[in-house]
Design a protein around this motif. Structure first.
Motif, short mmCIF file in Angstrom:
data_model
loop_
_atom_site.label_atom_id
_atom_site.label_comp_id
_atom_site.label_asym_id
_atom_site.label_seq_id
_atom_site.Cartn_x
_atom_site.Cartn_y
_atom_site.Cartn_z
N LEU B 532 32.07 22.93 34.33
CA LEU B 532 32.57 24.10 35.04
C LEU B 532 31.86 25.35 34.58
N GLY B 533 31.38 25.34 33.32
CA GLY B 533 30.64 26.48 32.81
C GLY B 533 29.35 26.72 33.57
N ALA B 534 28.83 25.65 34.20
CA ALA B 534 27.58 25.77 34.94
C ALA B 534 27.82 26.29 36.35
N LEU B 535 29.09 26.45 36.74
CA LEU B 535 29.39 26.80 38.14
C LEU B 535 29.79 28.25 38.31
N ASN B 536 29.48 29.05 37.34
CA ASN B 536 29.81 30.48 37.43
C ASN B 536 31.30 30.71 37.63
N LEU B 537 32.12 29.95 36.95
CA LEU B 537 33.57 30.13 37.05
C LEU B 537 34.04 31.01 35.90
N VAL B 538 33.38 32.11 35.70
CA VAL B 538 33.80 33.07 34.67
C VAL B 538 33.96 34.42 35.35
N PRO B 539 34.73 35.32 34.73
CA PRO B 539 35.00 36.60 35.39
C PRO B 539 33.69 37.34 35.71
N ARG B 540 33.59 37.80 36.96
CA ARG B 540 32.45 38.64 37.33
C ARG B 540 32.66 40.05 36.76
N THR B 541 31.68 40.88 36.90
CA THR B 541 31.80 42.24 36.38
C THR B 541 33.08 42.88 36.91
N GLY B 542 33.89 43.36 36.03
CA GLY B 542 35.14 43.99 36.44
C GLY B 542 36.27 43.02 36.69
N GLY B 543 35.99 41.72 36.60
CA GLY B 543 37.02 40.72 36.84
C GLY B 543 37.88 40.50 35.61
N LEU B 544 39.02 39.88 35.82
CA LEU B 544 39.95 39.65 34.72
C LEU B 544 39.89 38.21 34.28
N PRO B 545 39.76 37.94 32.97
CA PRO B 545 39.84 36.56 32.51
C PRO B 545 41.29 36.08 32.55
N LEU B 546 41.49 34.81 32.34
CA LEU B 546 42.84 34.25 32.43
C LEU B 546 43.79 34.94 31.45
N SER B 547 43.27 35.34 30.29
CA SER B 547 44.14 35.95 29.30
C SER B 547 44.73 37.29 29.78
N ARG B 548 44.14 37.85 30.85
CA ARG B 548 44.70 39.10 31.40
C ARG B 548 45.21 38.88 32.81
N ALA B 549 45.67 37.66 33.07
CA ALA B 549 46.11 37.30 34.43
C ALA B 549 47.25 38.19 34.90
N GLN B 550 48.10 38.65 33.96
CA GLN B 550 49.27 39.43 34.38
C GLN B 550 48.88 40.78 34.99
N GLU B 551 47.61 41.19 34.78
CA GLU B 551 47.18 42.48 35.34
C GLU B 551 46.65 42.32 36.77
N ALA B 552 46.39 41.07 37.18
CA ALA B 552 45.80 40.85 38.49
C ALA B 552 46.80 41.21 39.58
N PRO B 553 46.32 41.78 40.70
CA PRO B 553 47.23 42.12 41.80
C PRO B 553 47.89 40.87 42.40
N ALA B 554 47.16 39.78 42.43
CA ALA B 554 47.69 38.51 42.93
C ALA B 554 46.86 37.41 42.30
N ALA B 555 47.43 36.22 42.23
CA ALA B 555 46.67 35.17 41.56
C ALA B 555 46.99 33.79 42.13
N PHE B 556 45.98 32.95 42.07
CA PHE B 556 46.16 31.53 42.36
C PHE B 556 45.78 30.80 41.06
#
Lengths: 207, 726
Positions: B532-556
């Motif tokens: 999965l690390g090879a598939l660009n499944l990491v936060p893009r610039t300005g994106g929130l990692p899972l550890s800051r999921a509670q700050e996201a406006p909405a989440a899946f």
């Protein structure tokens, strides 16, 4: 307290007989077992674990080796540990009857010690005295041969009075410098063959 | 080396055992005690064959038979049948198996009669029935009758060796496989024969088997003497649906067979993959499967007016999501997935993120460092001449890797491969093999492997690598010289070093690797973190990692349990009602990795296939299908609607062709891996839900009734459905 804690010279002596390698350390298992058995009469589970730690192996391994030999005991034995040979020759000559008689009259089963602490019984594999079957060994002292009903009664009677009759054939205990086994009494092993007589009707020739 | 088996001449490499010679020639020999990855001992005496060899005259010429051109070397036969598993085939040897030799057939039937002399005929109740080697061989090679009419020996039945393994002493045929396994494979001498002769039994004096690798003895027991206590009395072998697949509880990716019955996962047994796990799996992989059939989510849940989660249909769930996401920008929906998801699922999620423009994308758990050093395979580990383990507790991170390291300590002998598979009796494997602990160094905290290591260095994981590169103590200098002096060294990195590894870490590692010629295994945080690390499944610039999921406006959030919900609308896709799922607005039921089709990449970079087992999971769906529902709710076109679509995405984006992956997997290196800041991860193999609750059968049935569990039956008239591309 552990058994070998204050016997470092003894332990060092036993280990010195074997190569100084992991395999060599494991080889010291049997003399260590013998040491405990001679001192305490049996090898308890905590002693097994202690020996395992000394040899760098596991208690399972120690119990496995130990249980292979009928001469090591996991439970205390009586002052007189009666071992009845139950292999084929003795069985044909009546070791079953001897065993039944012992178990009934002493009221003791394998693994038990009689109420007075004197007797325990055990069936053992071939003791190599087929010619004098049925036979019995008491402790490590020696062989009682041709043990029929009356001889058995005589032996038990004197054991009850704590007078152990002399064995018919003491077991060899040491190996001399010349490689010959020596009896507990100091005599050479195999002395019973020195008094052989030539059967009548046989011509001379090789002995 | 030419060997003649039953009249067929075959060419074999020197050192082959006679039993492998017979199998190479397409013949059959019954055996119980031999095992592919254990030393041959000749304990069961079942593999008897007749054998003979040519003999030479004092002048070096062969003793001949026959006259003139018809003369051939005379074969001197052994006077009696020989055990073929411990006999080496030699040049010119002739072997006769039961196929051509009546003597052998009679000897084997006699041996069978002897083995069955005291074996109880528990076959109608024994769990091994239907997969019992003794049963099969008695049918094929036995007389079918016994001359012994006396009572059988009786010993203890249902004797627990541990919580997981039950011994039936009566059924034991003393093949010694379990004893040899413990001594030779995990290096724990906890089982042995006790007593002798007719009284011999298997037991332990250590107060129970150690948890770790004990379950393997239930696989290798050729009879029903050692049984898996989690699966005992759950089904007969012919009732199970056997599904060979890959275990995804840790990054090793062991081959397993999932046995399901009536839609419930009842048992897991080890599969063979010579390159990965040989024939062994860890106890967690074998016994920790209960969650797959306990308390599963089977329908979507949506929050009603009272704020309660209530069961609903998928259509209702999609409607609820549409309402929840309405007025929101699609890019605001953060997308998170568990790092044991398949590559296909990852590709589908990545493509959806591209379609919605989401910046908050993450997979978890993962480490923030991506290692660029020569990659070692598990076979490299087993055949290395020096292994340095830094900051890893392999028992929690990758247990079977520990077995491969122990294999290295005993010489790294991997049995040869023949046309019939792995050699059945590799004569180089010996009982109580000499071990070379000086080849193993462990740097870090104390662990199970610690006891086997010749070099032990207590160190805090973080700086361990830098300290090893520039050693400041004699111990570390010894480890470095071990690496430098070795021809095939391997460095294994665990969580302690990979967590929070800084920028200089990668440079340090490549420096050390190039200086010593070492290959490296960096144990990933989860089963497919690497892929999965090879598939660009990491936060893009300005994106929130899972550890800051509670700050996201909405989440899946798919199959992750961070314990928090997003600030706004939250959709959770999971197999169970986790803490996070309880907080969600919509919960979508997921399938476990036991029920998936797809591909994962293990710690050595090997792509391994997942196959779906027949487990009842109601309306649960995998991530790819769930993402189509999410895409519909978000009003975007789903980039992949099924497995093949996702594989096309993989081929397109990372040039990965998964259409013809061999069963044993294939090594693959992605050209690029993506990394980013990540929260520290503490690997734990056993989770709470993996522990079987010890239920009596009354409780168990009561629970099945309460959960309204029903036998899966085909619907009377299956509704006509439009075909998908899966």
């Amino acid at each position: 307290m552990t058994y070998f804690e204050n016997k470092q010279p003894l332990v060092a002596d036993i280990f010195s007989r074997y190569p100084d390698s992991p395999q060599g350390r494991r080889s010291a298992l049997m003399p260590l077992l013998r040491e405990v058995q001679d001192a305490e009469g049996f090898v308890s589970e905590s002693r097994m674990a202690e020996i395992a730690a000394l040899c760098g192996t596991t208690a399972t391994e120690v119990r496995s080796v130990m249980s292979f030999y009928s001469t090591y005991h996991t439970v205390p034995t009586g002052r007189y540990h009666l071992q009845v040979c139950s292999t084929l020759m003795c069985a044909l000559a009546g070791s079953d009857e001897l065993w039944d008689h012992l178990v009934e009259t002493l009221d003791v089963q394998p693994g038990e010690v009689s109420a007075d602490g004197r007797f325990s019984v055990q069936k053992v594999e071939c003791l190599g005295s087929c010619g004098t079957a049925p036979m019995m060994q008491i402790n490590d002292d020696g062989y009682y041969e041709n043990v029929g009903p009356s001889k058995c009664a005589r032996i038990l009677e004197s054991l009850r009075n704590d007078l152990q009759p002399l064995p018919d054939n003491p077991v060899p205990v040491t190996v001399g410098a010349d490689g010959r086994q020596v009896l507990a009494g100091g005599g050479a092993v195999g002395s019973s063959v020195t008094g052989l007589h030539r059967l009548p009707g046989q011509a001379g020739g090789e002995a | 080396m030419k060997v003649t088996v039953d009249g067929i001449e075959i060419d074999l490499p020197a050192g082959t055992s006679a039993i492998d010679a017979v199998f190479s020639a397409g013949g059959d020999v019954p055996y119980f005690c031999a095992h592919k990855y254990l030393s041959p001992v000749g304990a069961c005496r079942m593999c008897l064959v007749e054998s003979g060899s040519p003999r030479k005259n004092p002048d070096g010429s062969f003793v001949m038979e026959g006259e003139g051109d018809a003369a051939s070397p005379k074969i001197f036969w052994f006077p009696k049948p020989m055990a073929s598993c411990t006999m080496q085939a030699t040049e010119g040897m002739h072997i006769r198996s039961a196929k051509t030799s009546e003597v052998v057939a009679k000897a084997q039937a006699g041996m069978m009669e002897f083995t069955l002399l005291n074996h109880p005929l528990d076959c109608p109740t024994c769990d091994k029935g239907g997969a019992c080697e003794l049963q099969d061989r008695a049918f094929e090679y036995g007389y079918g009758a016994s001359r012994f009419g006396f009572d059988r020996r009786h010993a203890e039945k249902h004797y627990p060796l541990s919580d997981f393994v039950i011994l039936d002493q009566e059924r034991c045929i003393h093949c010694k496989r379990c004893v040899r396994y413990f001594e030779e494979v995990p290096g724990q001498e906890v089982l042995d024969f006790i007593e002798r002769g007719g009284h011999t039994f298997i037991d332990t004096q250590e107060g129970g088997l150690p948890t770790g690798f004990s379950g393997n003895i239930t696989d290798i027991c050729p009879v029903g003497a050692l049984l898996d206590n989690v699966a005992r009395f759950r089904g007969r072998n012919w009732e199970y649906d056997h599904t060979p697949t890959t275990c995804t509880l840790c990054p090793v990716g062991c081959s397993i067979t999932v046995d399901a019955r009536n839609g419930r996962l009842e048992r897991i047994v080890a599969g063979e993959n010579r390159d990965v796990n040989e024939a062994w799996i860890c106890d967690a992989g074998r016994f920790g499967h209960v969650f797959a059939s306990e308390e599963r989510l089977t329908t979507p849940l949506i929050r009603d007016e009272d704020g309660q989660l209530v069961p609903a249909t998928w259509d209702a769930a999609i409607d609820a999501m549409k309402r929840g996401f309405s007025g929101m920008r699609t890019a605001d929906v953060a997308l998170y997935l568990g790092a044991d998801s398949t590559l296909e699922e990852g590709a589908a999620l990545e493509a959806l993120a591209a379609a919605t423009g989401a910046r908050s994308v993450d997979h978890s758990p993962r480490y923030e460092v991506s290692v660029t050093a020569p990659q070692a395979t598990l076979t490299d580990v087993a055949t290395a001449d020096a292994v340095v383990v830094i900051g890893a507790d392999l028992g929690e991170e990758a247990p079977v890797l520990e077995l491969r390291i122990l294999e290295m300590l005993r010489g790294g002998l991997i049995p040869p491969e023949f046309a019939h598979g792995t050699a059945i009796a590799d004569l180089r494997l010996v009982e109580r093999p000499a071990r070379r602990p000086e080849r193993l160094a462990v740097i870090g905290q104390e662990s199970r492997l610690w006891a086997h290591a010749g070099h032990r260095v207590s160190a805090n994981g973080k700086g361990a690598l830098a300290r090893l590169t520039h050693p400041d103590t004699d111990e570390l200098r010894a480890v470095l010289s071990l690496l430098e002096g070795a021809e095939r060294p391997v460095i294994i990195l665990g969580a302690d070093v990979l967590n929070g590894a800084s920028g200089s870490f990668s440079a340090n590692l490549s420096d050390l690797a190039s200086r010593t010629g070492a290959k490296v295994i960096a144990i990933p945080a989860a089963a497919n973190s690497r892929g999965l690390g090879a598939l660009n499944l990491v936060p893009r610039t300005g994106g929130l990692p899972l550890s800051r999921a509670q700050e996201a406006p909405a989440a899946f959030i798919s199959r992750l349990d961070p314990g928090v919900r997003a600030a706004g609308f939250t959709v959770v896709h999971d197999t169970h009602l986790t803490t996070t799922a309880r907080l969600a607005d919509v919960v979508l039921p997921a399938i476990t990795n036991y029920e998936k089709r797809g591909t994962v990449q293990n710690l050595e970079g090997r792509l391994l296939p997942l196959h779906p087992a027949a487990i009842q999971s109601g309306e649960s769906a995998d991530l790819i299908r769930t993402l189509t529902a999410l895409a519909e709710a978000l009003g975007v076109k789903a980039p992949a609607r099924g497995l093949r679509g996702a594989q096309a995405l993989l081929a397109d984006r990372v040039a990965l062709n998964l259409s013809d992956l061999p069963a044993r997997g294939a090594l693959h290196t992605f050209r690029q891996t993506f990394a980013g800041p990540a929260a520290p991860h503490t690997p734990t193999l056993w989770t709470e839900r993996m522990h079987a609750r010890r239920l009596t059968w009354v409780d168990r049935i009561e629970e099945l009734v309460q959960n309204d569990w029903q036998l899966p039956v085909a619907p009377a008239a299956p509704p006509a459905r439009a075909g998908g591309d899966d």
